[in-house]
Design an enzyme around this catalytic site. Structure first.
Site, PDB file in Angstrom:
ATOM      1  N   GLU A   1      41.831  74.132  13.765  1.00 29.90           N
ATOM      2  CA  GLU A   1      43.141  73.511  13.564  1.00 29.90           C
ATOM      3  C   GLU A   1      43.864  73.289  14.889  1.00 29.90           C
ATOM      4  O   GLU A   1      45.086  73.122  14.944  1.00 29.90           O
ATOM      5  CB  GLU A   1      43.974  74.359  12.592  1.00 29.90           C
ATOM      6  CG  GLU A   1      43.281  74.577  11.247  1.00 29.90           C
ATOM      7  CD  GLU A   1      43.767  73.686  10.097  1.00 29.90           C
ATOM      8  OE1 GLU A   1      44.931  73.282  10.107  1.00 29.90           O
ATOM      9  OE2 GLU A   1      42.953  73.392   9.186  1.00 29.90           O
TER      10      GLU A   1
ATOM     11  N   CYS B   1      55.002  72.543  15.861  1.00 31.90           N
ATOM     12  CA  CYS B   1      53.956  71.797  15.137  1.00 31.90           C
ATOM     13  C   CYS B   1      53.936  70.342  15.581  1.00 31.90           C
ATOM     14  O   CYS B   1      52.897  69.689  15.546  1.00 31.90           O
ATOM     15  CB  CYS B   1      54.216  71.798  13.637  1.00 31.90           C
ATOM     16  SG  CYS B   1      54.354  73.421  12.915  1.00 31.90           S
TER      17      CYS B   1
ATOM     18  N   HIS C   1      49.269  78.941  10.222  1.00 30.49           N
ATOM     19  CA  HIS C   1      48.770  78.810  11.596  1.00 30.49           C
ATOM     20  C   HIS C   1      49.422  79.925  12.421  1.00 30.49           C
ATOM     21  O   HIS C   1      50.553  80.332  12.128  1.00 30.49           O
ATOM     22  CB  HIS C   1      49.186  77.473  12.229  1.00 30.49           C
ATOM     23  CG  HIS C   1      48.511  76.276  11.632  1.00 30.49           C
ATOM     24  ND1 HIS C   1      49.191  75.138  11.273  1.00 30.49           N
ATOM     25  CD2 HIS C   1      47.212  76.032  11.354  1.00 30.49           C
ATOM     26  CE1 HIS C   1      48.347  74.234  10.788  1.00 30.49           C
ATOM     27  NE2 HIS C   1      47.138  74.759  10.821  1.00 30.49           N
TER      28      HIS C   1
HETATM   29  O1  SUG Z   1      48.840  71.315   7.782  1.00 28.71           O
HETATM   30  N1  SUG Z   1      51.799  70.186   6.266  1.00 28.71           N
HETATM   31  C1  SUG Z   1      51.086  70.577   7.473  1.00 28.71           C
HETATM   32  C2  SUG Z   1      52.011  71.300   8.431  1.00 28.71           C
HETATM   33  C3  SUG Z   1      51.357  71.542   9.753  1.00 28.71           C
HETATM   34  C4  SUG Z   1      52.171  72.414  10.642  1.00 28.71           C
HETATM   35  N2  SUG Z   1      51.528  72.586  11.885  1.00 28.71           N
HETATM   36  C5  SUG Z   1      51.574  73.700  12.645  1.00 28.71           C
HETATM   37  N3  SUG Z   1      51.944  74.846  12.154  1.00 28.71           N
HETATM   38  N4  SUG Z   1      51.173  73.608  13.849  1.00 28.71           N
HETATM   39  C6  SUG Z   1      49.890  71.461   7.128  1.00 28.71           C
HETATM   40  O2  SUG Z   1      50.001  72.309   6.243  1.00 28.71           O
HETATM   41  C7  SUG Z   1      52.013  69.021   4.129  1.00 28.71           C
HETATM   42  C8  SUG Z   1      51.782  67.622   3.666  1.00 28.71           C
HETATM   43  C9  SUG Z   1      51.950  67.433   2.206  1.00 28.71           C
HETATM   44  O3  SUG Z   1      51.852  68.388   1.458  1.00 28.71           O
HETATM   45  O4  SUG Z   1      52.116  66.277   1.791  1.00 28.71           O
HETATM   46  C10 SUG Z   1      51.237  69.353   5.395  1.00 28.71           C
HETATM   47  O5  SUG Z   1      50.159  68.842   5.572  1.00 28.71           O
END
Ligand code: SUG
Length: 429
Positions: free
Chosen positions: A170, A354, A237
């Site tokens: 990731e 993020c 994460h």
């Molecule tokens: O991968 N949310 C992302 C958020 C990513 C956050 N990134 C870090 N922590 N670096 C995920 O969970 C939600 C999209 C949706 O449900 O439509 C989403 O993909």
């Protein structure tokens, strides 16, 4: 030597489909009405703040959505509109995945190892495979294309293909770096998770972390296990519970599976490590995760470090009290707290950290970056106008299946490519 901060511009299809198991904010807000225009403007305001703080700033482009090409791999046929309509009829959840604007969270685009850490003296990137979440697994081909374009100069950069799909990776969200300065040799900490029986998945596999460190030729790597307790509490994460900058580790007490062992390993390799840790007694893990305080962007500014925090951190009393103490404590360099409204992204579990990918570069390497990916205040002004004109104002769950939304998202993307002078061809469309 500067650190380039690349932010993901929020795409026109930003919506709340609840696609990420283990991401509490996204799950809680599933089915809500999103505001893509507002979301993109909130992100641009963050980029503007970084520019005003003197941080070199760039962007990665939102990927083109809905992704009809990806859906063809599931057997849907015809032109794009026919593919999308058939998918909406037969499998609306898959269509929602193909519409997701999740590429905005570029901390998951790639892992970056700066030149000073790598045996061959180049800056290495490994594009994240993001295989743990179906909607995110479609991102890597275009991420690869964008990074190959932005960092094309082989004198300075090496962009690697993703790790084999059996092992979730990731990207930078599970990677920290400790160094006296961006161009000083650093210690890279790769944080992985492991399946320990809980309902929520560990998205970063240790073999993926090892593969990245190996292929980058990282000379000083540490491997640290994320606390499963934190994952099960919603820290999908590591960057939801810990972030680094310079020699500072800014983390929650419950971030790592074996706290003492992790700190011992890091202290042995990073003699000047400065630990700024929130004790659970002051900041309960649940408050840390709901406020995203450790998802702050921690950046070096003229006279110390600044935390770029989401409003939710200011609104959580335990967190805000602790942050005041951190700011006043002379034993750490964190001097400034900047609070931003990033609620649209936050409602999908994406905070300030993020939304950005850090790329520490030499001056010569920065000069070799494709300038179309770099920003200044005037370009941010132009992007704001573009977003105001083209990004949809709101998306409700049923809109995902509407041809008008698909067309609007395509037109917005075309307008963005035109503004930046990047052709569809260059991105592999
Ligand atoms: O991968 N949310 C992302 C958020 C990513 C956050 N990134 C870090 N922590 N670096 C995920 O969970 C939600 C999209 C949706 O449900 O439509 C989403 O993909």
């Amino acid at each position: 030597m500067p650190e380039l901060n690349l932010d993901g511009l929020v795409g026109p299809s930003h919506n709340y489909a609840g696609l990420s198991l283990g991401n509490l904010a996204a799950t809680k807000n599933a089915g809500g009405v999103s505001a893509p225009r507002k979301a993109a403007l909130q992100g641009l305001a963050k980029m503007r703040l970084l520019v005003s703080l003197g941080v070199p700033q760039g962007l990665l482009l939102p990927q083109r959505r809905p992704n009809a090409r990806w859906l063809r791999g599931f057997g849907f046929e015809g032109d794009d509109a026919a593919v999308l309509a058939a998918c909406w009829r037969e499998d609306p959840e898959l269509l929602a995945a193909a519409v997701s604007a999740s590429s905005m969270w570029v901390a998951n685009a790639a892992t970056v190892s700066p030149a000073a850490d790598c045996a061959d003296g180049k800056t290495h990137f490994t594009v994240a495979n993001l295989v743990s979440m179906p909607h995110r697994s479609q991102e890597w081909p275009e991420t690869m294309a964008q990074l190959q374009l932005a960092f094309a100069d082989p004198e300075h950069f090496a962009v690697h293909w993703p790790v084999a799909p059996g092992f979730g990776d990731e990207g930078a969200a599970n990677h920290m770096r400790f160094a006296e300065a961006p161009d000083a040799p650093g210690v890279e900490a790769f944080v992985f998770g492991a399946k320990m029986g809980g309902a929520f998945p560990a998205r970063q596999h240790v073999r993926a972390s090892q593969a990245v460190a190996r292929s980058h030729g990282v000379m000083r790597a540490a491997f640290v296990q994320q606390a499963d307790r934190a994952i099960q509490a919603g820290a999908f994460h590591n960057d939801v519970v810990a972030v680094s900058n310079g020699l500072v580790l800014f983390a929650h007490e419950e971030a790592f599976e074996d706290r003492a062992g992790a700190l011992e390993q890091l202290r042995a390799r990073v003699p000047g490590l400065v630990l700024v840790e929130a004790p659970s007694a002051d900041v309960p893990l649940a408050d840390a995760i709901s406020s995203y305080v450790f998802n702050a962007a921690l950046v070096t500014v003229g006279d110390g470090m600044a935390l770029i925090l989401p409003k939710e951190a200011e609104e959580t009393p335990s967190v805000w009290r602790w942050l005041q103490r951190v700011q006043q404590d002379p034993d750490n360099p964190i001097r400034h707290l900047h609070v931003l409204d990033l609620r649209e992204s936050m409602k999908n579990g994406g905070g300030p950290a993020c939304l950005r990918l850090r790329v520490p570069l030499s001056d010569a390497a920065l000069a070799a970056v494709d300038a179309r990916f770099l920003l200044d205040a005037a370009k941010i002004d132009r992007l704001e106008r573009l977003v105001e004109r083209w990004w949809p104002e709101a998306i409700a769950p049923d809109d995902l299946g509407k041809p008008e939304l698909w067309a609007a998202c395509g037109a917005a993307h075309d307008a963005l490519l035109g503004e930046l002078g990047i052709s569809a061809d260059e991105l592999g469309y």
